[in-house]
Design a protein around this motif. Structure first.
Motif, PDB file in Angstrom:
ATOM      1  N   TYR B 208     -61.461 -53.878 -79.362  1.00  0.00           N
ATOM      2  CA  TYR B 208     -62.812 -52.953 -79.621  1.00  0.00           C
ATOM      3  C   TYR B 208     -63.876 -53.918 -78.845  1.00  0.00           C
ATOM      4  O   TYR B 208     -64.666 -53.147 -78.177  1.00  0.00           O
ATOM      5  CB  TYR B 208     -63.289 -52.934 -81.158  1.00  0.00           C
ATOM      6  N   ARG B 211     -63.628 -52.871 -75.186  1.00  0.00           N
ATOM      7  CA  ARG B 211     -63.874 -51.490 -74.812  1.00  0.00           C
ATOM      8  C   ARG B 211     -65.465 -51.229 -75.090  1.00  0.00           C
ATOM      9  O   ARG B 211     -65.994 -50.457 -74.655  1.00  0.00           O
ATOM     10  CB  ARG B 211     -63.255 -50.616 -75.884  1.00  0.00           C
ATOM     11  N   VAL B 212     -66.071 -51.781 -76.145  1.00  0.00           N
ATOM     12  CA  VAL B 212     -67.787 -51.855 -76.162  1.00  0.00           C
ATOM     13  C   VAL B 212     -68.419 -52.281 -75.106  1.00  0.00           C
ATOM     14  O   VAL B 212     -69.346 -51.788 -74.558  1.00  0.00           O
ATOM     15  CB  VAL B 212     -68.006 -52.514 -77.546  1.00  0.00           C
ATOM     16  N   ASP B 214     -67.326 -52.641 -72.164  1.00  0.00           N
ATOM     17  CA  ASP B 214     -66.945 -51.508 -71.006  1.00  0.00           C
ATOM     18  C   ASP B 214     -67.923 -50.535 -71.018  1.00  0.00           C
ATOM     19  O   ASP B 214     -68.846 -50.055 -70.555  1.00  0.00           O
ATOM     20  CB  ASP B 214     -65.787 -51.136 -70.602  1.00  0.00           C
TER      21      ASP B 214
END
Lengths: 480, 394
Positions: B208, B211-212, B214
């Motif tokens: 997570y 991805r956050v 990015d």
């Protein structure tokens, strides 16, 4: 007031004729058609034509003869005759052609999917600007090899300029450019405003040549097609240019490649002329140039599109890794919305570019410089005359009769030149004045139309945006 | 419940400065140490007053945050992430460019861009203040952290805390500490957890967080492009305005009308970008930091687990050798206690984290969608009414 007369199915095609009273409009088409009419502008769009008559001509053979007998139909007032002959409609085109709807005060020409061609003519009121020629540029047949088909159709009664009444020719994009440079070299210097040709676009062309069969390259093709059509319409609307032999040859000659007689060197010289106009035009030109640059910058919107697409992907990934189900779904939805918005931006940017490139075509170029040159020439010959007169006066006191005579002869010649120069200058001034006022009228109309169309496209974009976000909102609210 | 409010003395500063260079210099000086007025009301009994206000610099916030991190007692909690340093670099660059380009644009354009820049400064200022506020509110909302002594001092002591920024040596120490910590973190992360809950959380948080990160970077880029596109419209509007003011023909009136329209739509587009920034980009940035804090918590727990396991091994060894058994026992008990304490609070913290995260995303996504709708509808109305006027005139 409009009468719509629909007649029942004839063998085997349904025929309908629409007659508008003001302005006069004859529409002949076959098949089932939906026509929507906007009464204030006499504009209408035709959708989904179906003709049950199969294609009978191969795509290659653009037969012009078969349209001959049909021509009479169009201008025949008697509906019965129309119907009687309607079944002999002959197909012209390859099936991929879409509906064309082109602007112009007089004509609408449609080439429908199913190889039926029909023409619409609006006769304008008495005393108005009656203009009978319409040219339509249809979609290119072969990708990468831009062939355009021009199908002018004219009223046989008034225009005897065309050898045939209607015909189609194939032209390449470079041919259009060649025509423009030829006309520019011929007419700019005597004060006529030659309509500018559409732009080359390396990006668009490369995409098409590469065979990229996507929406944006189709749009590019479509925009180019309509730009070329508008260019031709502007050219033929000009009463002088219409009679120009090059233009006529361009429109009629069935040679594969139309090439201007003296290559492109003269054209380049014309094109290279700097814009040294008088004050107000220079400012206007600068302002337009500025607009130009800014509009190129609008291609920063391309960057926006790239970044939006990337974000969409990233948001989708985030949604995947989120372990709360509803939130995960909402994030995926967000990603989808952003993707769709990205597509919207791209379409908008395309539209922006082409609409504004049309705007740039609304400048007057070159004519004023020519006027300056003509004036200069006149002034020069006047000064020369003055000098010669002074010399002659001096010679009077010497005893050289033959020299005196020579001087007198020269003076006579120069006087002629001066008079000619003055006449030329007045002529070009007069022409320019007329041209500019005609141009201004056209330009105003053109510009307004273009801008209105652009704003309408913006409206569509916003409406789409609203749709997307309205669909997303409940998903966001559903997170708990 | 405690309310913490921050007020800005920006408006005072702006009034003093008439020209942009002045504005910038004064502003910049004040921001090298962020000064905020912090005023709050409190109903907690252990505060001496009910309402008070102090001035705090950004460094002091950092000091407070670090004091939490270094406090062993709080090892089992997600420490609210420190507010980011105020960043005016981008705006400063723009200001410089504006100053350089002053000669090449019209007076109207210059004034317009100057106003925009001021608005941008104001927006960044407000955002930074808000982020500091969020930090304090988080601390105040936490049942344990709110009782922290440093926190009280921070809120009440009405003089400068004399917290100096870290000097070079300390910064270097920090750097090494971080290197060690990340290396350690990798080792510790490799230890598989028996507890399913924590094992799941570990995998989840790792992915997570990445991805956050990015998404946060990409959203920033997208929003910047959006703002640039809005600026482009401004230039077009100016060009049309120039054209329109040249004479008073019909066409020129037309130009003026369209120019006016574009100015308005541009304002809306800029608002859209700003709202996206607020609701989307800031959200992602914040959860980037929070997920890091959660990761840190997991790391501390794993560390404690490893220590506990090591203590167990040491105890076994001591018992086997029958040497220093008591010492080993005490040490093992301490480690066990520490680990269990952390585990217990960590579990709750992580559950709370999820709840907070879901709630925050929900709130922001809903608000984002509503704002986008509002602006799109506004834009639409503008366009349609302008079209009506233009079409009516032809």
């Amino acid at each position: 007031m409009q009468d719509v007369v629909l007649s029942q199915n004839r063998n085997p095609v349904t025929v309908a004729a629409v007659k508008l009273l003001k302005p006069e409009l004859f529409l002949l088409f076959s098949g089932k058609v939906e026509v929507s009419l906007e009464s204030d502008e006499s504009v209408f769009t035709v959708f989904s034509l179906e003709a049950s008559q199969p294609a009978s001509l191969p795509a290659e053979d653009i037969s012009t003869n078969s349209n001959g007998p049909k021509q009479d139909l169009l201008f025949d007032d008697d509906p019965e005759d129309l119907f009687a002959e309607a079944t002999e409609e002959v197909s012209l085109d390859s099936p991929e052609r879409d509906v064309l709807l082109s602007d112009g005060p007089s004509f609408y020409c449609f080439q429908m999917n199913l190889k039926v061609c029909f023409f619409v003519q609006i006769e304008e009121e008495e005393g108005g600007d009656s203009f009978d020629i319409h040219i339509s540029v249809s979609e290119p047949r072969e990708v990468g090899d831009f062939m355009f088909f021009l199908s002018p159709s004219s009223r046989q009664t008034s225009m005897s300029l065309f050898k045939q009444k209607d015909f189609s020719v194939k032209r390449r994009f470079s041919d259009f450019l060649g025509l423009h440079s030829k006309l520019a070299s011929k007419y700019l210097h005597i004060g006529y405003i030659v309509p500018p040709a559409p732009e080359k676009s390396i990006v668009g062309m490369t995409k098409v040549k590469v065979g990229k069969e996507d929406q944006s390259s189709n749009e590019f093709v479509e925009k180019r097609r309509s730009a070329l059509e508008r260019y031709l319409m502007r050219t033929v609307k000009h009463p002088i240019l219409l009679k120009d032999p090059d233009v006529l040859q361009f429109l009629e000659s069935s040679e594969q490649r139309w090439t201007p007689a003296n290559g492109n060197k003269a054209a380049d010289a014309v094109n290279k002329m700097t814009i040294k106009m008088n004050e107000s035009d220079a400012v206007k030109a600068a302002a337009f140039e500025n607009l130009d640059v800014q509009l190129r910058k609008l291609h920063a919107s391309v960057k926006l599109s790239v970044n939006t697409a990337q974000f969409a992907k990233s948001a989708a990934m985030l949604g995947n890794s989120e372990d709360h189900t509803a939130l995960s779904r909402a994030l995926s939805q967000l990603a989808e919305v952003e993707e769709k918005i990205d597509q919207l931006h791209q379409d908008q940017a395309n539209g922006d570019f082409y609409l504004f490139s049309e705007l740039r075509g609304l400048r007057t170029t070159g004519v004023f410089e020519h006027r300056m040159k003509t004036w200069q020439k006149w002034q020069d010959s006047q000064m020369l005359l003055q000098k010669k007169r002074e010399a002659e006066a001096k010679l009077q006191f010497t005893n050289k009769p033959d020299k005196l005579q020579q001087a007198k002869d020269e003076i006579k010649e120069l006087e002629g030149k001066v008079q000619q120069g003055e006449r030329d200058f007045e002529q070009i001034s007069k022409t320019i004045r007329k041209e500019v006022s005609r141009f201004e009228k056209e330009r105003v109309k053109d510009f307004k139309t273009i801008i209105v169309k652009y704003l309408e496209s913006l409206v569509l974009t916003q409406q789409q945006l609203i749709k997307y976000w309205e669909a997303f909102l409940p998903e966001a609210k559903a997170i708990s | 419940l405690k309310n913490i409010k921050m007020t800005e003395n920006l408006s005072k500063m702006m009034q003093k400065c008439q020209k942009i260079p002045d504005f910038l210099s004064k502003f910049a000086q004040n921001w090298s140490g962020v000064i905020k007025n912090v005023s709050k009301m409190s109903t907690l009994p252990n505060f001496k007053q009910n309402e008070f206000s102090v001035v705090r610099q950004h460094e002091e916030f950092i000091w407070l945050h670090d004091s939490f991190v270094e406090n062993e007692e709080y090892a089992g909690y997600i420490i609210p992430p420190a507010p980011p340093r105020p960043d005016f670099d981008a705006s400063r660059e723009k200001l410089q460019k504006l100053g350089e380009g002053e000669g090449s644009m019209t007076k109207e354009e210059f004034t317009k861009m100057k106003q925009e820049l001021e608005a941008e400064y104001l927006a960044i200022f407000k955002k930074t203040v808000a982020m500091h506020e969020v930090f304090l509110c988080r601390v105040a909302a936490h049942p344990v952290l709110r009782k922290d002594l440093n926190f009280h001092v921070f809120l009440e002591y009405n003089q400068d805390l004399s917290v100096r920024g870290k000097n070079k040596k300390e910064k270097l120490e920090d750097f090494f500490k971080n290197v060690v910590k990340s290396a350690d973190g990798v080792l510790v992360a490799g230890v598989k957890d028996v507890d399913d809950f924590f094992e799941h959380e570990k995998t989840f948080l790792l992915e997570y967080h990445n991805r956050v990160k990015d998404a946060s970077a990409k959203s920033d880029r997208m929003i910047r492009s959006h703002k640039n596109a809005a600026d482009d419209i401004n230039r077009i509007a100016s060009s049309l305005y120039t054209l329109g003011t040249q004479d008073s023909t019909d066409l020129c009136k037309f130009f003026l009308k369209v120019s006016e329209l574009f100015e308005k739509t541009r304002k809306i587009e800029a608002r859209v970008a700003a709202d996206e920034d607020l609701k989307l980009a800031d959200l992602l940035k914040y959860y980037l930091r929070e997920s890091q804090a959660a990761k840190d918590l997991l790391y501390r727990r794993s560390r404690a687990l490893v220590d506990y396991e090591n203590a167990n091994k040491a105890l076994d060894k001591a018992r086997a050798k029958n040497r220093d058994v008591l010492q080993a026992e005490t040490s093992q008990q301490l480690c066990c206690h520490k680990f269990e304490k952390i585990s217990e609070s960590a579990k709750q913290e992580l559950i709370d984290f999820k709840t907070r995260r879901v709630a925050a995303f929900r709130k922001n996504l809903v608000e984002l969608a509503e704002l986008e709708l509002k602006h799109a509808k506004g834009n639409l109305q503008l366009l349609q009414s302008c079209l009506g006027v233009l079409k009516g005139n032809t």
